[in-house]
Design an enzyme around this catalytic site. Structure first.
Site, PDB file in Angstrom:
ATOM      1  N   ARG A  69       0.991  -1.217  -0.075  1.00  0.00           N
ATOM      2  CA  ARG A  69       0.044   0.070   0.054  1.00  0.00           C
ATOM      3  C   ARG A  69       0.882   1.275  -0.094  1.00  0.00           C
ATOM      4  O   ARG A  69       1.910   1.217   0.592  1.00  0.00           O
ATOM      5  CB  ARG A  69      -0.863  -0.045   1.137  1.00  0.00           C
ATOM      6  CG  ARG A  69      -2.221  -0.938   1.022  1.00  0.00           C
ATOM      7  CD  ARG A  69      -3.186  -0.699   2.332  1.00  0.00           C
ATOM      8  NE  ARG A  69      -2.254  -1.252   3.508  1.00  0.00           N
ATOM      9  CZ  ARG A  69      -1.716  -0.601   4.454  1.00  0.00           C
ATOM     10  NH1 ARG A  69      -1.977   0.883   4.405  1.00  0.00           N
ATOM     11  NH2 ARG A  69      -1.038  -1.177   5.453  1.00  0.00           N
ATOM     12  N   TYR A 197      -1.392  -3.451  -7.165  1.00  0.00           N
ATOM     13  CA  TYR A 197      -0.935  -4.375  -5.891  1.00  0.00           C
ATOM     14  C   TYR A 197      -2.110  -4.293  -4.928  1.00  0.00           C
ATOM     15  O   TYR A 197      -2.933  -3.463  -4.536  1.00  0.00           O
ATOM     16  CB  TYR A 197       0.069  -3.768  -5.218  1.00  0.00           C
ATOM     17  CG  TYR A 197       0.283  -4.428  -3.706  1.00  0.00           C
ATOM     18  CD1 TYR A 197       0.795  -5.534  -3.364  1.00  0.00           C
ATOM     19  CD2 TYR A 197      -0.407  -3.794  -2.461  1.00  0.00           C
ATOM     20  CE1 TYR A 197       0.719  -6.241  -2.603  1.00  0.00           C
ATOM     21  CE2 TYR A 197      -0.449  -4.305  -1.450  1.00  0.00           C
ATOM     22  CZ  TYR A 197       0.178  -5.734  -1.385  1.00  0.00           C
ATOM     23  OH  TYR A 197       0.237  -6.389  -0.045  1.00  0.00           O
ATOM     24  N   LYS A 206      -9.698  -2.410   1.625  1.00  0.00           N
ATOM     25  CA  LYS A 206      -9.088  -1.369   2.659  1.00  0.00           C
ATOM     26  C   LYS A 206     -10.096  -0.023   2.238  1.00  0.00           C
ATOM     27  O   LYS A 206     -10.419   0.632   2.972  1.00  0.00           O
ATOM     28  CB  LYS A 206      -7.672  -1.138   2.482  1.00  0.00           C
ATOM     29  CG  LYS A 206      -6.949  -2.268   3.418  1.00  0.00           C
ATOM     30  CD  LYS A 206      -7.301  -2.705   4.652  1.00  0.00           C
ATOM     31  CE  LYS A 206      -6.911  -3.662   5.546  1.00  0.00           C
ATOM     32  NZ  LYS A 206      -5.532  -4.141   5.250  1.00  0.00           N
ATOM     33  N   HIS A 226     -10.202  -2.442  11.568  1.00  0.00           N
ATOM     34  CA  HIS A 226      -9.296  -3.393  11.049  1.00  0.00           C
ATOM     35  C   HIS A 226      -8.845  -4.406  12.147  1.00  0.00           C
ATOM     36  O   HIS A 226      -8.169  -4.494  12.793  1.00  0.00           O
ATOM     37  CB  HIS A 226      -7.942  -2.425  10.857  1.00  0.00           C
ATOM     38  CG  HIS A 226      -6.761  -3.252  10.033  1.00  0.00           C
ATOM     39  ND1 HIS A 226      -5.534  -2.661  10.246  1.00  0.00           N
ATOM     40  CD2 HIS A 226      -7.037  -4.200   9.233  1.00  0.00           C
ATOM     41  CE1 HIS A 226      -4.880  -3.427   9.381  1.00  0.00           C
ATOM     42  NE2 HIS A 226      -5.659  -4.320   8.957  1.00  0.00           N
ATOM     43  N   SER A 248      -1.024  -3.537  10.280  1.00  0.00           N
ATOM     44  CA  SER A 248      -1.010  -4.343   9.339  1.00  0.00           C
ATOM     45  C   SER A 248       0.419  -5.304   9.590  1.00  0.00           C
ATOM     46  O   SER A 248       1.537  -4.642  10.240  1.00  0.00           O
ATOM     47  CB  SER A 248      -0.742  -3.440   8.008  1.00  0.00           C
ATOM     48  OG  SER A 248      -1.722  -2.770   7.642  1.00  0.00           O
ATOM     49  N   CYS A 250       0.913  -7.351  11.838  1.00  0.00           N
ATOM     50  CA  CYS A 250       1.249  -7.639  13.252  1.00  0.00           C
ATOM     51  C   CYS A 250       0.436  -8.846  13.871  1.00  0.00           C
ATOM     52  O   CYS A 250       0.116  -8.801  15.161  1.00  0.00           O
ATOM     53  CB  CYS A 250       0.845  -6.178  14.046  1.00  0.00           C
ATOM     54  SG  CYS A 250       2.040  -4.944  13.456  1.00  0.00           S
ATOM     55  N   ASP A 277      -9.260  -9.868   9.021  1.00  0.00           N
ATOM     56  CA  ASP A 277      -8.590  -8.427   8.774  1.00  0.00           C
ATOM     57  C   ASP A 277      -9.538  -7.386   9.109  1.00  0.00           C
ATOM     58  O   ASP A 277      -9.147  -6.342   9.533  1.00  0.00           O
ATOM     59  CB  ASP A 277      -8.035  -8.542   7.275  1.00  0.00           C
ATOM     60  CG  ASP A 277      -7.399  -7.304   6.999  1.00  0.00           C
ATOM     61  OD1 ASP A 277      -6.288  -7.044   7.651  1.00  0.00           O
ATOM     62  OD2 ASP A 277      -7.513  -6.532   6.083  1.00  0.00           O
ATOM     63  N   ARG A 370       2.251 -11.941  -0.607  1.00  0.00           N
ATOM     64  CA  ARG A 370       0.915 -12.526  -0.146  1.00  0.00           C
ATOM     65  C   ARG A 370       0.226 -13.687  -0.533  1.00  0.00           C
ATOM     66  O   ARG A 370       0.533 -14.110  -2.070  1.00  0.00           O
ATOM     67  CB  ARG A 370      -0.108 -11.179  -0.151  1.00  0.00           C
ATOM     68  CG  ARG A 370       0.659 -10.030   0.508  1.00  0.00           C
ATOM     69  CD  ARG A 370      -0.490  -9.452   1.624  1.00  0.00           C
ATOM     70  NE  ARG A 370       0.043  -8.677   2.458  1.00  0.00           N
ATOM     71  CZ  ARG A 370      -0.357  -8.394   3.585  1.00  0.00           C
ATOM     72  NH1 ARG A 370      -1.506  -8.628   4.213  1.00  0.00           N
ATOM     73  NH2 ARG A 370       0.225  -7.297   4.446  1.00  0.00           N
ATOM     74  N   ARG A 401       3.251  -4.120  18.066  1.00  0.00           N
ATOM     75  CA  ARG A 401       4.469  -4.689  18.006  1.00  0.00           C
ATOM     76  C   ARG A 401       5.230  -3.468  19.011  1.00  0.00           C
ATOM     77  O   ARG A 401       5.555  -2.451  18.587  1.00  0.00           O
ATOM     78  CB  ARG A 401       5.245  -4.495  16.716  1.00  0.00           C
ATOM     79  CG  ARG A 401       4.885  -5.676  15.911  1.00  0.00           C
ATOM     80  CD  ARG A 401       5.654  -5.638  14.649  1.00  0.00           C
ATOM     81  NE  ARG A 401       5.297  -6.629  13.727  1.00  0.00           N
ATOM     82  CZ  ARG A 401       5.622  -7.805  13.478  1.00  0.00           C
ATOM     83  NH1 ARG A 401       7.175  -8.120  14.095  1.00  0.00           N
ATOM     84  NH2 ARG A 401       5.152  -8.490  12.583  1.00  0.00           N
TER      85      ARG A 401
HETATM   86  P1  GTP Z   1      -2.296  -7.913   7.531  1.00  0.00           P
HETATM   87  O1  GTP Z   1      -2.779  -8.875   6.587  1.00  0.00           O
HETATM   88  O2  GTP Z   1      -1.194  -6.876   6.548  1.00  0.00           O
HETATM   89  O3  GTP Z   1      -3.356  -6.983   8.187  1.00  0.00           O
HETATM   90  O4  GTP Z   1      -1.473  -8.473   8.742  1.00  0.00           O
HETATM   91  P2  GTP Z   1      -1.926  -9.454   9.849  1.00  0.00           P
HETATM   92  O5  GTP Z   1      -2.172  -8.650  11.070  1.00  0.00           O
HETATM   93  O6  GTP Z   1      -2.960 -10.468   9.457  1.00  0.00           O
HETATM   94  O7  GTP Z   1      -0.430  -9.905  10.259  1.00  0.00           O
HETATM   95  P3  GTP Z   1      -0.033 -11.642  10.120  1.00  0.00           P
HETATM   96  O8  GTP Z   1      -0.759 -12.488  11.049  1.00  0.00           O
HETATM   97  O9  GTP Z   1      -0.041 -12.054   8.788  1.00  0.00           O
HETATM   98  O10 GTP Z   1       1.548 -11.683  10.741  1.00  0.00           O
HETATM   99  C1  GTP Z   1       2.397 -10.787  10.348  1.00  0.00           C
HETATM  100  C2  GTP Z   1       3.694 -11.235  10.784  1.00  0.00           C
HETATM  101  O11 GTP Z   1       3.679 -11.334  12.205  1.00  0.00           O
HETATM  102  C3  GTP Z   1       4.240 -12.769  10.322  1.00  0.00           C
HETATM  103  O12 GTP Z   1       5.452 -12.771   9.956  1.00  0.00           O
HETATM  104  C4  GTP Z   1       4.066 -13.455  11.656  1.00  0.00           C
HETATM  105  O13 GTP Z   1       5.106 -14.631  11.596  1.00  0.00           O
HETATM  106  C5  GTP Z   1       4.106 -12.720  12.619  1.00  0.00           C
HETATM  107  N1  GTP Z   1       3.597 -12.974  14.016  1.00  0.00           N
HETATM  108  C6  GTP Z   1       1.984 -13.302  13.915  1.00  0.00           C
HETATM  109  N2  GTP Z   1       1.613 -13.698  15.273  1.00  0.00           N
HETATM  110  C7  GTP Z   1       2.886 -13.502  15.773  1.00  0.00           C
HETATM  111  C8  GTP Z   1       3.087 -13.820  17.479  1.00  0.00           C
HETATM  112  O14 GTP Z   1       2.233 -14.075  18.164  1.00  0.00           O
HETATM  113  N3  GTP Z   1       4.511 -13.808  17.766  1.00  0.00           N
HETATM  114  C9  GTP Z   1       5.393 -13.363  16.751  1.00  0.00           C
HETATM  115  N4  GTP Z   1       6.661 -13.054  17.519  1.00  0.00           N
HETATM  116  N5  GTP Z   1       5.284 -13.094  15.694  1.00  0.00           N
HETATM  117  C10 GTP Z   1       4.059 -13.153  15.017  1.00  0.00           C
HETATM  118  C1  SPV Z   2      -2.641  -4.431   5.311  1.00  0.00           C
HETATM  119  O1  SPV Z   2      -1.923  -4.009   4.809  1.00  0.00           O
HETATM  120  O2  SPV Z   2      -3.275  -4.443   6.554  1.00  0.00           O
HETATM  121  C2  SPV Z   2      -3.426  -5.679   4.515  1.00  0.00           C
HETATM  122  C3  SPV Z   2      -3.010  -5.831   3.301  1.00  0.00           C
HETATM  123  O3  SPV Z   2      -4.196  -6.571   5.012  1.00  0.00           O
HETATM  124  S1  SPV Z   2      -3.687  -4.768   1.971  1.00  0.00           S
HETATM  125  O4  SPV Z   2      -4.784  -5.247   1.525  1.00  0.00           O
HETATM  126  O5  SPV Z   2      -2.433  -4.374   1.163  1.00  0.00           O
HETATM  127  O6  SPV Z   2      -4.177  -3.609   3.065  1.00  0.00           O
HETATM  128 MN    MN Z   3      -4.881  -5.682   7.128  1.00  0.00          MN
END
Ligand code: GTP
Ligand code: SPV
Ligand code: MN
Length: 586
Positions: A69, A197, A206, A226, A248, A250, A277, A370, A401
């Site tokens: 994004r 993208y 989004k 979100h 995102s 996290c 999400d 992704r 984080r």
């Molecule tokens: P978006 O799709 O961007 O909104 O992201 P999301 O919030 O769904 O994040 P996602 O679950 O894909 O995790 C993103 C990163 O965080 C990955 O590299 C995971 O491995 C890491 N991660 C997720 N949960 C944990 C956790 O409990 N501990 C740690 N250390 N890392 C984590």
């Molecule tokens: C985010 O960045 O929070 C996502 C991926 O879930 S995107 O669809 O690119 O926003």
């Molecule tokens: Mn997201």
């Protein structure tokens, strides 16, 4: 097709602007989608993967300057600049239509313009909303077919109504200098140009389900957030639902699909995924908050997804999925990414399509690579995934984080304290957006890039919603990312996060005590179940739960600075909560 004059006018006006060679209406029928996939194979836009190992799966590579994004080029275009607020980029609507209209003009000459009718939420549910996305990209069509409900059934539901979000997207020539993601909340309109993208172009996600929907929610008395939504089933078979907002990349997808630790499995705990999400949340007749997931698929971060961290996500990608910007294993025509396993392919192409080996010193998959996977593929998809009224929420969880300040988990004193905690959230930036990674920034409710209006008014909306919920969920904050002096994560995370959810749900049922701190209530360390964890002792939990007043005094300064930009528009409830926190720290 349709007789809906509003839809026809939108399509005709768009065609007059972008001047395509032909127009194709997406019906939602599999034959049409399959023909489009074949066409994309011929041009190289999609690569067909091994039909035995990954049936129905494709690889796509985006342009190398177009991998996340673009927050700096994302605008809210409302008449009054103050209504966009200090966090959003703003453009005058008139100026935006003219300036970016010139970029759209003739951009589909010689190309096909696809018209995708789609529904956010189960077709026909009274909480669902309809969009029409116009695009020149087959990748967008086939991705929208996974991420949303599409086709004729949506037009049938729309009937002759004018209540739909108008989305116009053109890849144009992917010129990053002319890339714009524009939102016109007052016109129910989205314009996206020069990107291919995900978050910039799958306009249901989004752009609609958060930026436009947050604006609609403010006016109509509901919330677009979100947030993931998950259900925890206890050994007695009762399911309690929580929604959680993390910025995102996290951990939303990971938490939404978590596999319980062995000792929890043995006791009979199960976790069900409703969404990973986005949540649309309303007050039900029972005075509780009810949430639906408006999406139909997952657009998940690939790196780090493996059979240990998130088997349910990985299994969701085993059929009918699209992978973007990952490694192409040429030996067996499958995909790979960092953190999938310890056997990187030796005969492979990286995300840019160049020859690649793991020892070359560069990552093979883009950090924001992704997968797009149908939600029904998920082994733990909730039986309530399509429930028209959604699921009732017992708790709302914020998180981010933070290497130090935030403890593993704490509970807000009350709703407004919870809104304060959400409004003051901060997190290290990730690869999900272009720009520096690892910089701490304020990301209120994980919505910093996604609120379609003034953030101060968004805070006021949260406060206002609290007054309408007679049966309020409790609000918590979690942090899976505290690090030790060597920078290693202290908490094991992933499936073990259920241990924290168990405490949260016990609090919601008043089954467990807590310790008061200046920032809220933290667990009695012994109340976090560490049975079966090798490297975690009660002392580790104590360390994870410490609230360091000096760190928090610094935090207060950061919040004060952040709040200052909202001036008088900041709800007084929040400045009061900040003042109370300051007083408690001194
Ligand atoms: P978006 O799709 O961007 O909104 O992201 P999301 O919030 O769904 O994040 P996602 O679950 O894909 O995790 C993103 C990163 O965080 C990955 O590299 C995971 O491995 C890491 N991660 C997720 N949960 C944990 C956790 O409990 N501990 C740690 N250390 N890392 C984590
Ligand atoms: C985010 O960045 O929070 C996502 C991926 O879930 S995107 O669809 O690119 O926003
Ligand atoms: Mn997201």
């Amino acid at each position: 097709m349709t007789d809906n004059q509003n839809v026809l006018k939108f399509v005709n006006d768009s065609a007059a602007l972008v001047q395509p060679r032909r127009i194709v209406w997406i019906t939602g029928e599999e034959d049409q989608l399959e023909a489009l996939r074949k066409e994309a194979l011929a041009t190289g836009e999609l690569i067909k993967l091994n039909e035995d190992l990954l049936p129905g799966c494709y690889l796509h590579r985006s342009a190398t300057n177009d991998v996340a994004r673009v927050e700096g080029r994302t605008f809210i275009c409302c008449k009054n600049k103050d209504d966009a607020g200090p966090i959003n980029n703003w453009m005058d609507p008139q100026e935006a239509y003219e300036k970016v209209g010139a970029i759209f003009e003739g951009s589909m000459k010689g190309k096909t313009m696809y018209v995708i009718p789609y529904s956010m939420g189960a077709v026909g549910s009274k909480f669902s909303k309809i969009g029409i996305e116009i695009t020149d990209s087959i990748y967008v069509v086939v991705s929208m077919a996974i991420m949303t409900r599409i086709g004729n059934k949506v037009l049938d539901t729309l009937g002759d109504s004018n209540d739909f979000v108008r989305g116009l997207h053109a890849k144009a020539d992917l010129d990053a200098e002319k890339r714009y993601i524009l939102h016109f909340p007052e016109d129910n309109t989205i314009w996206s140009v020069n990107s291919g993208y995900g978050g910039n172009v799958l306009l249901g996600k989004k752009c609609f389900a958060l930026r436009i929907a947050s604006y609609l929610g403010k006016n109509e008395g509901w919330m677009a957030e979100h947030m993931l939504i998950l259900g925890v089933e206890n050994p007695e078979g009762e399911i309690k639902y929580v929604a959680a907002a993390f910025p995102s990349a996290c951990g939303k997808t990971n938490l939404a699909m978590l596999i319980p630790p062995e000792i929890y499995k043995q006791k009979g705990y199960k976790v069900w995924c409703v969404g990973d999400d986005i949540a649309w949340i309303r007050v039900g007749a029972d005075g509780r908050l009810w949430a639906i997931n408006p999406e139909n698929g997952f657009f998940g971060v690939a790196p780090g997804t493996n059979m240990k961290s998130n088997p349910n996500a990985l299994l969701s990608t085993k059929k009918n999925a699209i992978f973007t910007n990952v490694v192409h294993n040429l030996d067996n025509n499958t995909v790979w990414w960092e953190g999938m396993d310890k056997n990187p392919p030796t005969n492979a192409l990286d995300w840019k399509g160049n020859r690649w080996t793991a020892d070359c010193g560069e990552k093979g998959a883009h950090p924001n690579s992704r997968f797009t996977a149908p939600a029904i593929n998920c082994p733990c998809i909730s039986s309530e995934f399509e429930a028209p009224d959604g699921v009732p929420l017992s708790a709302i969880i914020f998180g981010g984080r933070r290497a130090k300040t935030a403890p593993l988990v704490y509970e807000a004193r009350d709703w407004n304290s919870g809104v304060f905690i959400g409004s003051a959230m901060a997190s290290e930036t990730t690869a999900a957006a272009t720009g520096a990674v690892g910089v701490v920034r304020r990301d209120p409710m994980a919505m910093r890039p996604f609120v379609g209006y003034n953030m101060a008014d968004y805070f006021a909306h949260w406060i206002e919603m609290g007054t309408k919920i007679s049966n309020q969920p409790k609000i918590f904050n979690v942090n899976w990312f505290r690090t030790d002096d060597n920078g290693n994560f202290i908490w094991p995370g992933y499936g073990d996060n259920l241990r924290v959810l168990e405490w949260i749900l016990a609090r919601c049922e008043n089954k467990v005590d807590a310790v008061e701190t200046p920032i809220g209530y933290v667990p009695v360390p012994e109340d976090i179940n560490i049975e079966g964890l090798d490297d975690v002792t009660v002392d580790t939990i104590k360390e994870l739960l410490t609230v360091d007043p000096e760190n928090w005094k610094e935090e207060v300064k950061g919040i004060e600075e952040f709040y200052a930009q909202f001036g008088d528009r900041l709800p007084k409830e929040l400045s009061e909560k900040l003042a109370e926190l300051k007083a408690r720290l001194n």
